[in-house]
Design an enzyme around this catalytic site. Structure first.
Site, PDB file in Angstrom:
ATOM      1  N   HIS A   1      -4.400 -10.615  -5.397  1.00  0.00           N
ATOM      2  CA  HIS A   1      -2.999 -10.640  -4.946  1.00  0.00           C
ATOM      3  C   HIS A   1      -2.774  -9.419  -4.060  1.00  0.00           C
ATOM      4  O   HIS A   1      -3.644  -8.562  -3.915  1.00  0.00           O
ATOM      5  CB  HIS A   1      -2.061 -10.564  -6.160  1.00  0.00           C
ATOM      6  CG  HIS A   1      -1.925 -11.876  -6.855  1.00  0.00           C
ATOM      7  ND1 HIS A   1      -0.747 -12.582  -6.875  1.00  0.00           N
ATOM      8  CD2 HIS A   1      -2.830 -12.621  -7.525  1.00  0.00           C
ATOM      9  CE1 HIS A   1      -0.946 -13.701  -7.551  1.00  0.00           C
ATOM     10  NE2 HIS A   1      -2.191 -13.753  -7.954  1.00  0.00           N
ATOM     11  N   GLY A   2      -1.571  -9.337  -3.494  1.00  0.00           N
ATOM     12  CA  GLY A   2      -1.187  -8.124  -2.759  1.00  0.00           C
ATOM     13  C   GLY A   2      -2.145  -7.762  -1.646  1.00  0.00           C
ATOM     14  O   GLY A   2      -2.460  -6.592  -1.458  1.00  0.00           O
TER      15      GLY A   2
ATOM     16  N   ASP B   1       3.103 -19.643  -7.588  1.00  0.00           N
ATOM     17  CA  ASP B   1       2.708 -18.229  -7.538  1.00  0.00           C
ATOM     18  C   ASP B   1       3.513 -17.453  -8.600  1.00  0.00           C
ATOM     19  O   ASP B   1       4.737 -17.576  -8.665  1.00  0.00           O
ATOM     20  CB  ASP B   1       3.052 -17.717  -6.124  1.00  0.00           C
ATOM     21  CG  ASP B   1       2.458 -16.353  -5.829  1.00  0.00           C
ATOM     22  OD1 ASP B   1       1.433 -15.996  -6.437  1.00  0.00           O
ATOM     23  OD2 ASP B   1       3.016 -15.653  -4.956  1.00  0.00           O
TER      24      ASP B   1
ATOM     25  N   GLU C   1      -3.880 -13.765 -15.077  1.00  0.00           N
ATOM     26  CA  GLU C   1      -3.984 -12.403 -14.523  1.00  0.00           C
ATOM     27  C   GLU C   1      -4.201 -11.383 -15.621  1.00  0.00           C
ATOM     28  O   GLU C   1      -3.564 -11.414 -16.671  1.00  0.00           O
ATOM     29  CB  GLU C   1      -2.720 -12.042 -13.720  1.00  0.00           C
ATOM     30  CG  GLU C   1      -2.800 -10.634 -13.117  1.00  0.00           C
ATOM     31  CD  GLU C   1      -1.759 -10.334 -12.037  1.00  0.00           C
ATOM     32  OE1 GLU C   1      -1.229 -11.265 -11.405  1.00  0.00           O
ATOM     33  OE2 GLU C   1      -1.482  -9.141 -11.823  1.00  0.00           O
TER      34      GLU C   1
ATOM     35  N   SER D   1      -1.958  -8.226   1.778  1.00  0.00           N
ATOM     36  CA  SER D   1      -1.534  -8.096   3.174  1.00  0.00           C
ATOM     37  C   SER D   1      -2.079  -6.802   3.765  1.00  0.00           C
ATOM     38  O   SER D   1      -2.237  -5.810   3.056  1.00  0.00           O
ATOM     39  CB  SER D   1      -0.003  -8.114   3.267  1.00  0.00           C
ATOM     40  OG  SER D   1       0.465  -9.445   3.213  1.00  0.00           O
TER      41      SER D   1
ATOM     42  N   ASP E   1       1.417 -12.716   1.850  1.00  0.00           N
ATOM     43  CA  ASP E   1       2.808 -13.085   2.090  1.00  0.00           C
ATOM     44  C   ASP E   1       3.462 -12.070   3.040  1.00  0.00           C
ATOM     45  O   ASP E   1       4.025 -12.432   4.079  1.00  0.00           O
ATOM     46  CB  ASP E   1       3.554 -13.126   0.745  1.00  0.00           C
ATOM     47  CG  ASP E   1       4.967 -13.664   0.881  1.00  0.00           C
ATOM     48  OD1 ASP E   1       5.373 -14.013   2.002  1.00  0.00           O
ATOM     49  OD2 ASP E   1       5.686 -13.741  -0.123  1.00  0.00           O
TER      50      ASP E   1
ATOM     51  N   HIS F   1       1.775  -5.523  -4.241  1.00  0.00           N
ATOM     52  CA  HIS F   1       2.661  -6.385  -3.449  1.00  0.00           C
ATOM     53  C   HIS F   1       3.512  -5.583  -2.472  1.00  0.00           C
ATOM     54  O   HIS F   1       3.798  -4.411  -2.707  1.00  0.00           O
ATOM     55  CB  HIS F   1       3.562  -7.202  -4.377  1.00  0.00           C
ATOM     56  CG  HIS F   1       2.796  -8.201  -5.186  1.00  0.00           C
ATOM     57  ND1 HIS F   1       2.515  -8.013  -6.516  1.00  0.00           N
ATOM     58  CD2 HIS F   1       2.219  -9.381  -4.838  1.00  0.00           C
ATOM     59  CE1 HIS F   1       1.812  -9.051  -6.964  1.00  0.00           C
ATOM     60  NE2 HIS F   1       1.622  -9.893  -5.972  1.00  0.00           N
ATOM     61  N   GLY F   2       3.925  -6.245  -1.389  1.00  0.00           N
ATOM     62  CA  GLY F   2       4.883  -5.641  -0.471  1.00  0.00           C
ATOM     63  C   GLY F   2       4.221  -4.899   0.686  1.00  0.00           C
ATOM     64  O   GLY F   2       3.003  -4.959   0.874  1.00  0.00           O
TER      65      GLY F   2
HETATM   66  O1  G3H Z   1       3.923 -11.923  -5.162  1.00  0.00           O
HETATM   67  C1  G3H Z   1       4.950 -11.981  -4.510  1.00  0.00           C
HETATM   68  C2  G3H Z   1       5.035 -12.903  -3.354  1.00  0.00           C
HETATM   69  O2  G3H Z   1       4.966 -12.188  -2.153  1.00  0.00           O
HETATM   70  C3  G3H Z   1       6.267 -13.720  -3.455  1.00  0.00           C
HETATM   71  O3  G3H Z   1       7.364 -12.947  -3.162  1.00  0.00           O
HETATM   72  O4  G3H Z   1       8.770 -13.392  -5.138  1.00  0.00           O
HETATM   73  O5  G3H Z   1       9.764 -12.410  -3.050  1.00  0.00           O
HETATM   74  O6  G3H Z   1       9.018 -14.798  -3.123  1.00  0.00           O
HETATM   75  P1  G3H Z   1       8.850 -13.418  -3.658  1.00  0.00           P
HETATM   76  P1  13P Z   2       1.432  -9.284  -0.225  1.00  0.00           P
HETATM   77  O1  13P Z   2       2.766  -8.721  -0.556  1.00  0.00           O
HETATM   78  O2  13P Z   2       0.413  -8.195  -0.049  1.00  0.00           O
HETATM   79  O3  13P Z   2       1.441 -10.210   0.920  1.00  0.00           O
HETATM   80  O4  13P Z   2       0.930 -10.122  -1.513  1.00  0.00           O
HETATM   81  C1  13P Z   2       1.365 -11.449  -1.719  1.00  0.00           C
HETATM   82  C2  13P Z   2       1.009 -11.978  -3.058  1.00  0.00           C
HETATM   83  O5  13P Z   2       0.239 -11.428  -3.805  1.00  0.00           O
HETATM   84  C3  13P Z   2       1.634 -13.234  -3.475  1.00  0.00           C
HETATM   85  O6  13P Z   2       1.347 -13.567  -4.785  1.00  0.00           O
HETATM   86 ZN    ZN Z   3       1.052 -11.865  -6.075  1.00  0.00          ZN
END
Ligand code: G3H
Ligand code: 13P
Ligand code: ZN
Length: 335
Positions: A237-238, A98, A150, A240, A282, A194-195
């Site tokens: 992505h992103g 990822d 991307e 959640s 995530d 994200h987040g």
């Molecule tokens: O895109 C981000 C994913 O949620 C991975 O998060 O880089 O904190 O492991 P991380």
């Molecule tokens: P979230 O933070 O919305 O779960 O997105 C995760 C993600 O895009 C991992 O690449």
């Molecule tokens: Zn991502």
């Protein structure tokens, strides 16, 4: 060189072709530890869903890159055992990097048995993104490893890269990008990020229960992209949803999450009716784990056996992943 094919993993090509035809998306769940990977596999076997196991470079640093890849590879054997025990079919599993940010990182993952990699050149100028992505594709395709690129920038945190503002994907660039790089799938920016704080409250309206309703994703941009590259797998992505139930449990047990707002599940369901074949989740897992652990400690302050609090966290994850597969991504039954 370890080939993912010898490990029982698959790349994403067939997964996406089937998802495109079937009008569903393959879940891409991140993992950093044993409980997460156990939960992902248990939920996906039970719901008979294909799955993409995602490893970020942050996860590699946290858990040790060698251990993590063996866990990803061992997931295939665990999946076979679980399927056999339950009298179910084995499911296809891809092991995916990822947000790979360099050629060397992608190469190292490919050499150690990953079946798919993302090269995220979205923070670079357009031509540099093409050059980097093409370099990874040329290497990966020698080993039949699939590559995600991307275009467009998501707001939020990706490992050490923080983008304050998102830039939507420009539909007029996608034909050129896909053609010149040879990527197998394309991550786009249409309003996800994200987040757990994807929108500011002032961008949202409130429903009757006082829940923030964010603005719609830019389905108009998705439509234009799809017109330009029909039958090409799109990645979100992103994605959640940041469930209010999990946030409430966290805050009721000592947490201090503020303005946590995600992508409503109806919008993700809608996205899967387009060419969105992969949806990355995530943060929702992080929230449910935290909720279960905080609640457990609040109710059992004398507890100090990790299995006693990580067990309920793992169970909460299983329920969440099953729900996503069954009710959001419609990947259940598609293994
Ligand atoms: O895109 C981000 C994913 O949620 C991975 O998060 O880089 O904190 O492991 P991380
Ligand atoms: P979230 O933070 O919305 O779960 O997105 C995760 C993600 O895009 C991992 O690449
Ligand atoms: Zn991502």
């Amino acid at each position: 060189m370890v080939s993912y094919k010898d490990l029982g993993l698959v790349n994403t090509r067939d997964m996406f072709a089937k998802a495109m035809k079937g009008g569903y998306a393959v879940p891409a769940y991140n993992f950093n530890n044993m409980e997460q990977i156990q939960a992902i596999i248990a939920a996906c076997v039970e719901t008979q869903s294909p799955v993409i196991l995602q490893v970020s470079s942050g996860a590699r640093k946290y858990a040790n890159q060698t251990l993590l890849r063996y866990m990803g590879q061992g997931a295939v054997e665990m999946m076979k055992d679980m399927a056999k025990e339950k009298g179910l079919k084995p499911i296809p599993i891809a092991l995916h990097l990822d947000h790979g940010d360099t050629f060397e990182l992608c190469k190292s993952c490919i050499e150690s048995g990953f079946s798919s990699v993302m090269i995220d050149g979205s923070h670079h100028p357009y031509e540099k993104n093409i050059e980097l992505t093409k370099q990874v594709v040329e290497y990966a395709h020698k080993y039949d490893v699939t590559v995600e690129g991307e275009l467009g920038v998501l707001a939020g945190i990706e490992d050490d890269v923080v983008a304050a503002k998102s830039t939507y994907t420009k539909p007029e660039e996608v034909i050129d990008f896909v053609g010149r790089t040879g990527v197998d799938s394309l991550a786009i920016s249409i309003g996800t990020s994200h987040g757990a704080n994807k929108f500011k409250p002032e961008q949202c309206t409130k429903n009757a229960d006082g829940i923030y309703i964010p603005p719609e994703l830019r389905f108009d941009i998705l439509e234009q992209i799809q017109e330009k590259i029909p039958d090409f797998p799109i990645v979100l992505h992103g994605s959640s949803s940041v469930p209010i139930e999990a946030v409430k449990i966290i805050n009721a047990h000592g947490g201090a999450l503020k303005n946590s707002i995600g992508i409503p599940e109806e919008q993700l369901r809608k996205a899967t009716t387009y060419n969105v074949c992969k949806v990355n989740i995530d943060s929702d897992g992080r929230l449910w784990m935290t909720a279960a652990i905080r609640k457990h400690f609040a109710e059992n302050p004398a507890e100090f056996d990790p299995r006693k609090y990580l067990g309920p966290a793992r169970q909460a994850l299983i329920e969440m992943y099953k729900h996503k597969n069954l009710n959001v991504l419609a990947s259940a039954g598609k293994a």
